[in-house]
Each structure stands twice: as structure tokens, then as C-alpha cells.
Design a protein around this motif. Sequence first.
Motif, mmCIF file in Angstrom:
data_model
loop_
_atom_site.group_PDB
_atom_site.id
_atom_site.type_symbol
_atom_site.label_atom_id
_atom_site.label_comp_id
_atom_site.label_asym_id
_atom_site.label_seq_id
_atom_site.Cartn_x
_atom_site.Cartn_y
_atom_site.Cartn_z
ATOM 1 N N GLY A 129 0.805 -1.200 0.039
ATOM 2 C CA GLY A 129 -0.011 0.016 0.070
ATOM 3 C C GLY A 129 0.946 1.330 0.002
ATOM 4 O O GLY A 129 0.429 2.452 -0.376
ATOM 5 N N GLU A 130 2.050 1.105 0.089
ATOM 6 C CA GLU A 130 2.917 2.280 0.275
ATOM 7 C C GLU A 130 3.671 2.672 -1.101
ATOM 8 O O GLU A 130 3.266 1.940 -2.090
ATOM 9 C CB GLU A 130 4.373 1.904 0.960
ATOM 10 C CG GLU A 130 4.252 1.459 2.258
ATOM 11 C CD GLU A 130 3.815 0.193 2.719
ATOM 12 O OE1 GLU A 130 3.706 -0.010 3.868
ATOM 13 O OE2 GLU A 130 3.750 -0.608 1.584
ATOM 14 N N THR A 131 3.828 3.995 -1.222
ATOM 15 C CA THR A 131 4.411 4.559 -2.569
ATOM 16 C C THR A 131 5.433 5.332 -2.226
ATOM 17 O O THR A 131 5.684 5.865 -1.514
ATOM 18 C CB THR A 131 3.298 5.629 -3.148
ATOM 19 O OG1 THR A 131 2.119 5.166 -3.332
ATOM 20 C CG2 THR A 131 3.876 6.230 -4.285
ATOM 21 N N LEU A 132 6.643 4.883 -3.046
ATOM 22 C CA LEU A 132 7.953 5.081 -2.849
ATOM 23 C C LEU A 132 8.450 6.270 -3.871
ATOM 24 O O LEU A 132 8.195 6.043 -5.308
ATOM 25 C CB LEU A 132 8.903 4.038 -2.743
ATOM 26 C CG LEU A 132 8.670 2.828 -2.050
ATOM 27 C CD1 LEU A 132 9.546 1.671 -2.427
ATOM 28 C CD2 LEU A 132 8.603 3.122 -0.544
ATOM 29 N N SER A 133 8.964 7.123 -3.734
ATOM 30 C CA SER A 133 9.334 8.407 -4.800
ATOM 31 C C SER A 133 10.665 8.103 -5.033
ATOM 32 O O SER A 133 11.788 8.208 -4.343
ATOM 33 C CB SER A 133 8.918 9.718 -4.208
ATOM 34 O OG SER A 133 9.598 10.869 -5.194
ATOM 35 N N LEU A 134 10.774 7.728 -6.368
ATOM 36 C CA LEU A 134 12.349 7.783 -6.828
ATOM 37 C C LEU A 134 12.586 8.785 -7.549
ATOM 38 O O LEU A 134 13.812 9.120 -8.406
ATOM 39 C CB LEU A 134 12.322 6.521 -7.932
ATOM 40 C CG LEU A 134 12.572 5.100 -7.454
ATOM 41 C CD1 LEU A 134 11.695 4.963 -6.164
ATOM 42 C CD2 LEU A 134 12.731 4.117 -8.497
#
Length: 312
Positions: free
Chosen positions: A144-149
Amino acid sequence: MAEVKIHPIVSPWGRFGLYTFFIDAEQPAIVDTGITSSPAEGMAPALAALGRRIEDVRWILLTHGHIDHIGGAHALWEATGRRAQVVIHEADAHLLRSRQAHVDEYLGARGRYLKDPDGGAKVTAAAQAVISGEMEPTMLVRGGETLSLGGDITVSVHSIPGHTAGSVAYVVDGQNDVFVGDAVQVHGAANGFPGYEDPEAYRVSLQYLRDEIDPQHLYLGHPYRRADGVAYGVELDRTQAAEALRESLEIEGGVRGAAYRCLCGGLLETESAYSPFAPVADELGYRGDPTLEPSPFFTTLHGYRTQYIQKS
């Protein structure tokens, strides 16, 4: 949004090699890390050929906790000056924190059937040799997490348990490139048998990947095999991904039926190498070596046995 480039990287290991993937974003990411030697022998030269540096990696995304996927994590983290975020699902984090956890996992499941008095010692030696260091992850996820690259590039995290309790898919948002590690087994890899700890969760996760995510590209942890024994590559297009998911579900259904017929008939210890699940091997026509690590035959059948007992 510009397309993010994905580069498969193979690192030397025995006859097969180990696969990791480089996501070429503003904050570069490596998905899975092979073993101790993989960062130096596989990743560093591959990245140099792309005009990138291993020191610049900012995300280490682990699909699950098995040694051939997390073994190089500590070494890679050190190579980045300990600046990279090391991400793993909380259910598999103990396998990153402790070599002994891999030994305990062996003794509690497949080791019960292999009848090798030196099995625990062999797994201990393997863990010492191929895990570069015990470490605390810098980020625990549940799904459910969103990681910003960096920039407008994001990766969403999806829980897909079954192969392990903490297996996850990483999805590059906007282009639906999906990294699943070993969560899509088809007919298995070198051993020719699919390996998963929790059969029900594995089936549900395959359905979720097929129906909810519908990958544009599917990146596998190993070249898993079709029914005819021919291996997929590790980078599947949408048609191949749909085929691999469909076939994985069909195979799980066949193994499930054979497993429950065997369990309902009562387990019988014999001299067979497949004991006490010899009827399953016979019904499925499986003739692979069930002792060849990571022994997916016994891992998987132990999972069905555990669930059968829970339902009885």
C-alpha cells in the motif's frame, strides 16, 4: 511522463547466475541483490557499462527474504555509503536481520523431510557464505506504500504472500512494470517444481496479479519454466505475463488436488526420496531431485499439509 528504463543485471553464481534489476530513475533503485559477491561482480560492472555508478543507488528494493535475493543487500548498502534505503516487507525482515533465521526456517519445514543429519550445518554454512551481513532494514513495508524515486517517478508496493509471507510486488507507476521476485513460479526453476510456503496465499496473490495489476511487463527472479520445460526469460511482455500467471494458477490447482488426495489417504513413510508425499510425485509425474536445495517439493507439500491440518 518519460518512460523509466529497466535493466536486468545477471551476477555470477554457479551454473545459473542471479538476477537483479536496475530502475534508472533520478534516485536509482536496485530490485533484489543476489548474494555477497553480486554487487561487486555483477552490479558494479553492469552499471558502469550504463554510465552509472553503484555509489549512486538510493533504493534497495527486496522482493522477499530468501538468501539469493537479500544476500548482497548489506554489501550493496555499504557500497552506497549506507545512503540507500533498504526496503523489505515486515514479515520477511527477520531473514535480513539474522542468518540464523534461515536455518530455523529450514529446520521447521523442508528439513523435516530431507533426513539429512548435516542439513542444518549446510544451511548455516551457506548463510555465512552468501549473506554479506546481517542488518536492520531502513524501511519496513506492508503493501500500500508509494515510494518516490525522484521527479515524478513513483513505485507502489503490493503485498503478494505465498512464496514467502513477506513477498511483495514493486510496480513502476504509469507504465505498469512489475517486479515479483519468486512470487510467480510457473513450473519452478531448476528443480522443476513450484515452491511456495503458503498455498492459499500463493493462489490469491496470483489472482491479484492477474486481475488487479495486469502487468505490462513482468520481471521474474529466475527463468521459471513452462510445462514443456522451456524457460521463460526474466523479462516478460504483457502476453507472456498473462500466460505465466494463467499457467501458474493451473499448476497450483493440479498440485493442490494431488496434495489433498495424498493427505486424505494418510501419510506413509517409505524408502522413496519423496516420502511421505510419494503419491503426489507419482500422480504429477514429478521425477526431479527433491533434495536439491531449496527443495521446493517439500517446502510446497509441507504448506499443503499445514493447511490441511488447520482445516481438519
